[in-house]
Design a protein around this motif. Structure first.
Motif, PDB file in Angstrom:
ATOM      1  N   VAL A 101       5.722   4.864  -7.761  1.00 54.39           N
ATOM      2  CA  VAL A 101       4.285   4.969  -8.038  1.00 54.39           C
ATOM      3  C   VAL A 101       3.710   3.580  -8.289  1.00 54.39           C
ATOM      4  CG1 VAL A 101       2.586   5.818  -9.704  1.00 54.39           C
ATOM      5  CG2 VAL A 101       4.403   7.333  -8.903  1.00 54.39           C
TER       6      VAL A 101
ATOM      7  N   ARG B  80       6.912  -3.260   8.525  1.00 50.60           N
ATOM      8  CA  ARG B  80       7.948  -3.639   7.566  1.00 50.60           C
ATOM      9  C   ARG B  80       8.855  -2.484   7.177  1.00 50.60           C
ATOM     10  NH1 ARG B  80       6.798  -6.828   2.354  1.00 50.60           N
ATOM     11  NH2 ARG B  80       4.861  -5.644   2.205  1.00 50.60           N
TER      12      ARG B  80
ATOM     13  N   ILE C 277       0.912   1.581  -5.998  1.00 49.93           N
ATOM     14  CA  ILE C 277      -0.342   1.106  -6.576  1.00 49.93           C
ATOM     15  C   ILE C 277      -0.539  -0.382  -6.255  1.00 49.93           C
ATOM     16  CG2 ILE C 277      -1.436   0.556  -8.795  1.00 49.93           C
ATOM     17  CD1 ILE C 277      -0.350   3.292  -9.797  1.00 49.93           C
ATOM     18  N   GLU C 278       0.539  -1.156  -6.380  1.00 54.39           N
ATOM     19  CA  GLU C 278       0.467  -2.580  -6.048  1.00 54.39           C
ATOM     20  C   GLU C 278       0.151  -2.763  -4.568  1.00 54.39           C
ATOM     21  OE1 GLU C 278       0.626  -4.013  -9.390  1.00 54.39           O
ATOM     22  OE2 GLU C 278       1.641  -5.586  -8.254  1.00 54.39           O
ATOM     23  N   ARG C 279       0.830  -2.014  -3.739  1.00 56.76           N
ATOM     24  CA  ARG C 279       0.748  -2.250  -2.307  1.00 56.76           C
ATOM     25  C   ARG C 279      -0.629  -1.913  -1.757  1.00 56.76           C
ATOM     26  NH1 ARG C 279       5.570  -0.947   1.829  1.00 56.76           N
ATOM     27  NH2 ARG C 279       4.817  -2.313   3.489  1.00 56.76           N
ATOM     28  N   VAL C 280      -1.208  -0.828  -2.219  1.00 56.53           N
ATOM     29  CA  VAL C 280      -2.537  -0.460  -1.740  1.00 56.53           C
ATOM     30  C   VAL C 280      -3.607  -1.254  -2.491  1.00 56.53           C
ATOM     31  CG1 VAL C 280      -4.087   1.503  -1.322  1.00 56.53           C
ATOM     32  CG2 VAL C 280      -1.637   1.805  -1.124  1.00 56.53           C
ATOM     33  N   GLY C 281      -3.209  -1.875  -3.590  1.00 59.79           N
ATOM     34  CA  GLY C 281      -4.168  -2.721  -4.296  1.00 59.79           C
ATOM     35  C   GLY C 281      -5.194  -1.939  -5.096  1.00 59.79           C
TER      36      GLY C 281
ATOM     37  N   LEU D   7      -7.214  -6.099  -1.292  1.00 59.23           N
ATOM     38  CA  LEU D   7      -6.039  -5.259  -1.474  1.00 59.23           C
ATOM     39  C   LEU D   7      -4.917  -5.994  -2.191  1.00 59.23           C
ATOM     40  CD1 LEU D   7      -5.887  -3.356   1.895  1.00 59.23           C
ATOM     41  CD2 LEU D   7      -6.643  -2.529  -0.315  1.00 59.23           C
ATOM     42  N   ALA D   8      -5.093  -7.285  -2.435  1.00 60.29           N
ATOM     43  CA  ALA D   8      -4.043  -8.027  -3.120  1.00 60.29           C
ATOM     44  C   ALA D   8      -3.884  -7.476  -4.533  1.00 60.29           C
ATOM     45  CB  ALA D   8      -4.405  -9.500  -3.195  1.00 60.29           C
ATOM     46  N   PRO D   9      -2.650  -7.454  -5.020  1.00 53.03           N
ATOM     47  CA  PRO D   9      -2.451  -6.960  -6.383  1.00 53.03           C
ATOM     48  C   PRO D   9      -3.204  -7.829  -7.387  1.00 53.03           C
ATOM     49  CG  PRO D   9      -0.394  -7.838  -5.429  1.00 53.03           C
ATOM     50  CD  PRO D   9      -1.402  -7.817  -4.344  1.00 53.03           C
TER      51      PRO D   9
ATOM     52  N   ALA E 134      -2.048  -7.768   5.017  1.00 51.36           N
ATOM     53  CA  ALA E 134      -2.364  -6.596   4.194  1.00 51.36           C
ATOM     54  C   ALA E 134      -2.268  -6.903   2.713  1.00 51.36           C
ATOM     55  CB  ALA E 134      -1.413  -5.455   4.530  1.00 51.36           C
ATOM     56  N   GLN E 135      -1.541  -7.977   2.385  1.00 51.24           N
ATOM     57  CA  GLN E 135      -1.377  -8.287   0.975  1.00 51.24           C
ATOM     58  C   GLN E 135      -2.498  -9.200   0.471  1.00 51.24           C
ATOM     59  OE1 GLN E 135       1.068  -6.824  -0.895  1.00 51.24           O
ATOM     60  NE2 GLN E 135       1.295  -5.675   1.002  1.00 51.24           N
TER      61      GLN E 135
ATOM     62  N   GLU F 276      -4.755  -2.889   8.228  1.00 58.82           N
ATOM     63  CA  GLU F 276      -3.678  -3.881   8.121  1.00 58.82           C
ATOM     64  C   GLU F 276      -2.536  -3.363   7.258  1.00 58.82           C
ATOM     65  OE1 GLU F 276      -5.836  -7.323   6.891  1.00 58.82           O
ATOM     66  OE2 GLU F 276      -6.077  -8.031   8.949  1.00 58.82           O
ATOM     67  N   LEU F 277      -2.900  -2.624   6.202  1.00 56.97           N
ATOM     68  CA  LEU F 277      -1.866  -2.038   5.345  1.00 56.97           C
ATOM     69  C   LEU F 277      -1.040  -1.024   6.134  1.00 56.97           C
ATOM     70  CD1 LEU F 277      -0.633  -1.462   2.499  1.00 56.97           C
ATOM     71  CD2 LEU F 277      -2.292   0.365   2.340  1.00 56.97           C
TER      72      LEU F 277
ATOM     73  N   GLU G 183      -8.783  -3.817   6.029  1.00 59.27           N
ATOM     74  CA  GLU G 183      -7.635  -3.979   5.142  1.00 59.27           C
ATOM     75  C   GLU G 183      -6.736  -2.749   5.136  1.00 59.27           C
ATOM     76  OE1 GLU G 183      -9.284  -7.439   2.200  1.00 59.27           O
ATOM     77  OE2 GLU G 183      -9.635  -5.358   1.680  1.00 59.27           O
TER      78      GLU G 183
ATOM     79  N   MET H  40       2.246 -10.680   5.313  1.00 62.02           N
ATOM     80  CA  MET H  40       1.292  -9.915   6.123  1.00 62.02           C
ATOM     81  C   MET H  40      -0.094  -9.988   5.503  1.00 62.02           C
ATOM     82  SD  MET H  40       2.278  -8.474   8.913  1.00 62.02           S
ATOM     83  CE  MET H  40       1.157  -7.094   9.216  1.00 62.02           C
TER      84      MET H  40
ATOM     85  N   GLY I 254      -0.611  -0.992   9.308  1.00 63.41           N
ATOM     86  CA  GLY I 254       0.211  -1.769  10.229  1.00 63.41           C
ATOM     87  C   GLY I 254       1.434  -2.342   9.535  1.00 63.41           C
ATOM     88  N   ASP I 255       1.240  -2.765   8.289  1.00 64.53           N
ATOM     89  CA  ASP I 255       2.330  -3.347   7.511  1.00 64.53           C
ATOM     90  C   ASP I 255       3.390  -2.296   7.171  1.00 64.53           C
ATOM     91  OD1 ASP I 255       3.519  -5.502   6.035  1.00 64.53           O
ATOM     92  OD2 ASP I 255       2.868  -4.478   4.211  1.00 64.53           O
TER      93      ASP I 255
ATOM     94  N   GLN J 261       4.578   8.795  -1.664  1.00 63.20           N
ATOM     95  CA  GLN J 261       5.391   9.909  -1.160  1.00 63.20           C
ATOM     96  C   GLN J 261       6.570   9.385  -0.327  1.00 63.20           C
ATOM     97  OE1 GLN J 261       2.806  12.993   0.297  1.00 63.20           O
ATOM     98  NE2 GLN J 261       4.476  14.216   1.124  1.00 63.20           N
TER      99      GLN J 261
END
Lengths: 359, 248
Positions: free
Chosen positions: B118, B186, B122-126, A8-10, A3-4, B178-179, B175, A1, B181-182, B154
């Protein structure tokens, strides 16, 4: 997606895991060491110096039942067991209780300048004590006089009044609570001034109470105050989750699962109880309840689960140390010592903190 | 998932919501739009159980929200809060960890599973590059992302966002959308968001609910809801302006 992708990518991150995970244990270990040191020093030192070895010997023999050879006199044993031990234990419990109450008030009011006395407990207790001095009746029950009883009730009553007056509709917003506390405190201070004006020869007694101290500590007083302070502090510790939720404000706390109205009332009551019991047996001793939580937060962050027990440890050590200093300087009031040590300490912390505190 | 029936909410005698009924199914993605004062935030607070309706009812997953305790609500529904002022220095990871409060052990606190959630949020929201920083020193946009990460940690089946993009630049707005939406696609998270930006709402949300003066005046696809007449009538602006901003 997508979004990654993008910002926002890690990114390669440096998790400060070790620092965050291990520091509390280091702080706790240092805190326990400090407290033990302060306790032994507090029992050994005084107008009659008792060698640390003998101090430990007396404690070991009397408390742990160890069969140790007596290298000390009977008088020394009496001093340690009946005078100094209850005194340092009172200082320890009061210091710990005030630190926990201070941390709770700061978290609850979301105000770093809050201390255990912020909602009028100090002025309520002081006025209660002053009134007790004015009443020409001397009652003593379990080594407690009218002065202790009225100080305790005065502290609790003033918080209750502040809480009730600040209620707007069904809830008590924090700013309203803080301002009401200030207003009620001022009113009670006026009452205290009047009582002092009228007290004549009792003035010195009122004044001694206001400055606080542990010279009148005894096993009897300790036995009544300790359960109150310890149980209230433990109950606060069990509500650490609520205090953590309040970090982001009351609405966010509610979204995070905190029943804000109930938790606020409970925490206020518990912190006030610990404060009132402390104030009743030792008078008004400032700064420990303000400084200890801040020092701990600088070391381990704002998580109440860590802040509360570590602040208790630090507050207890600070108070035993301050009482020791007060005794070595010829029984000057402990409140003077904590202010002289605490104020510059507090200023130093504020300067060291990474960013200024918001009010 | 969310079921509001005939809810009326009054603030000091003024009705903020009048006879609102809204059903949102599991896994839906819904944006609430409308002019200032239309009752959008009130609707969110109603769903989150912070407001009790004077009449009508609100259900989350088949249970009335006023019969659930706060902890049970917090396990069903996460809210990205408005930017708060923090009273003490608080690191980014400490803020994100607050999202685990409804799940952590009451005495022992966070367990390994909580820490993993946690780290994953943190990874997912970047926001990994912000770790270790005091959340009070961040820009408004960065703080907004950190709070979003908290709500993601949460891990509730419903995610509520109140103006999640106000402090973000255009790229971050997209972004974040999109997050969201993801998370919806998903993880199957049900999304309910208040948005001011009609373009973002129309582009990223298949269903829009238009509120005006406390009533739902339209509910449907962007094309059905954002008709030129309605935009002129409800927002009082030239519909061309909305069309220019909307991508289709």
């Amino acid at each position: 997606m997508p979004a990654q992708a993008g910002i926002l990518a890690p990114r390669p991150t440096r998790w400060p895991r070790v620092a965050v995970a291990r520091r509390p244990f280091v702080v706790a270990a240092v805190g326990i060491g400090l407290l033990l040191l302060a306790l032994v020093a507090g029992i050994a030192a005084g107008s009659v110096a008792i060698a640390p070895g003998d101090t430990l010997g007396i404690l070991g023999r009397r408390l742990l039942g160890l069969d140790l050879a007596r290298t000390w006199s009977a008088a020394e044993e009496t001093i340690v067991m009946d005078i100094r031990l209850p005194r340092v234990l009172t200082a320890m419990v009061v210091g710990g209780g005030l630190a926990v109450a201070g941390a709770a008030f700061q978290g609850l009011l979301r105000n770093p300048l809050a201390d255990p006395y912020v909602l009028g407990t100090a002025s309520g207790a002081a006025l209660g004590a002053a009134i007790a001095v004015l009443i020409p009746v001397r009652v003593l029950f379990l080594q407690f006089g009218l002065i202790h009883a009225l100080a305790f009730l005065g502290a609790l009553a003033s918080v209750f009044v502040v809480y009730r007056l600040s209620r707007v509709g069904a809830s008590a917003p924090m700013t309203s609570l803080l301002l009401t506390g200030y207003a009620v405190g001022s009113l009670l201070a006026a009452g205290l001034a009047m009582a002092m004006y009228l007290s004549g020869t009792g003035l010195r007694q009122i004044f001694a109470y206001l400055l606080g101290g542990f010279e009148a500590s005894s096993w009897g007083r300790l036995a009544v105050a300790v359960p109150l302070i310890v149980l209230a502090s433990l109950a606060i510790l069990l509500r650490a989750r609520s205090l953590n939720g309040m970090l982001l404000g009351e609405e966010a706390a509610a979204h995070l699962g905190v029943d804000v109205r109930r938790e606020r009332a409970l925490l206020l009551a518990l912190a006030s109880l610990a404060t009132a019991a402390s104030v009743a047996i030792s008078g008004l001793i400032g700064f420990v309840g303000l400084v200890a939580p801040h020092v701990v937060r600088l070391l381990v962050g704002p998580n109440a689960r860590l802040v509360l027990p570590l602040a208790a440890l630090l507050g207890a050590s600070l108070m035993v140390g301050a009482d020791l200093v007060a005794r070595l300087l010829g029984e000057i009031p402990v409140g003077v010592v904590t202010a002289v040590i605490g104020a510059p300490f507090f200023l130093a912390i504020l300067r060291r903190a990474r960013s200024g505190y918001e009010l | 998932m969310i079921r509001i029936e005939g809810a009326t909410v009054a603030y000091r005698g003024r009705a903020a919501l009048r006879d609102v009924s809204l059903h949102i199914g599991a896994g839906e993605r819904v944006a609430i739009i409308g002019p200032n004062g239309a009752g959008k935030s009130t609707l969110l607070r109603l769903v989150a159980g912070l407001l009790a309706p004077a009449t009508g009812s609100v259900e989350l997953g088949g249970e009335r929200v006023d019969r659930l305790d706060r902890l049970a609500v917090a396990r069903r529904l996460a809210v990205v809060p408005q930017l708060p002022t923090l009273p003490f220095a608080t690191s980014v990871e400490e803020v994100v960890a607050l999202g685990r409060l409804p799940h952590e052990h009451p005495v022992r606190g966070m367990r390994p599973g909580d820490r993993a959630a946690v780290a994953a949020a943190i990874e997912r929201v970047g926001v990994g590059h912000l770790l270790g920083r005091d959340a009070r020193e961040l820009s408004l946009g960065e703080r907004q992302l950190v709070l979003l990460a908290m709500a993601v940690a949460q891990a509730a089946p419903i995610l509520i966002l109140d103006e999640p993009t106000v402090h973000l630049d255009l790229r971050h707005q997209v972004e974040v959308m999109e997050l969201v939406g993801d998370l919806n696609a998903r993880d199957g998270t049900t999304i309910l968001a208040v948005l001011h930006d009609l373009g973002l709402a129309a582009h990223f949300f298949p269903r829009l609910v238009l509120l005006d003066r406390g009533r739902i005046v339209a509910d449907g696809s962007p094309a059905e809801v954002l008709t030129p007449e309605r935009v002129r009538e409800v927002f009082g602006v030239d519909p061309e302006f909305v069309r220019l901003r909307a991508p289709r």
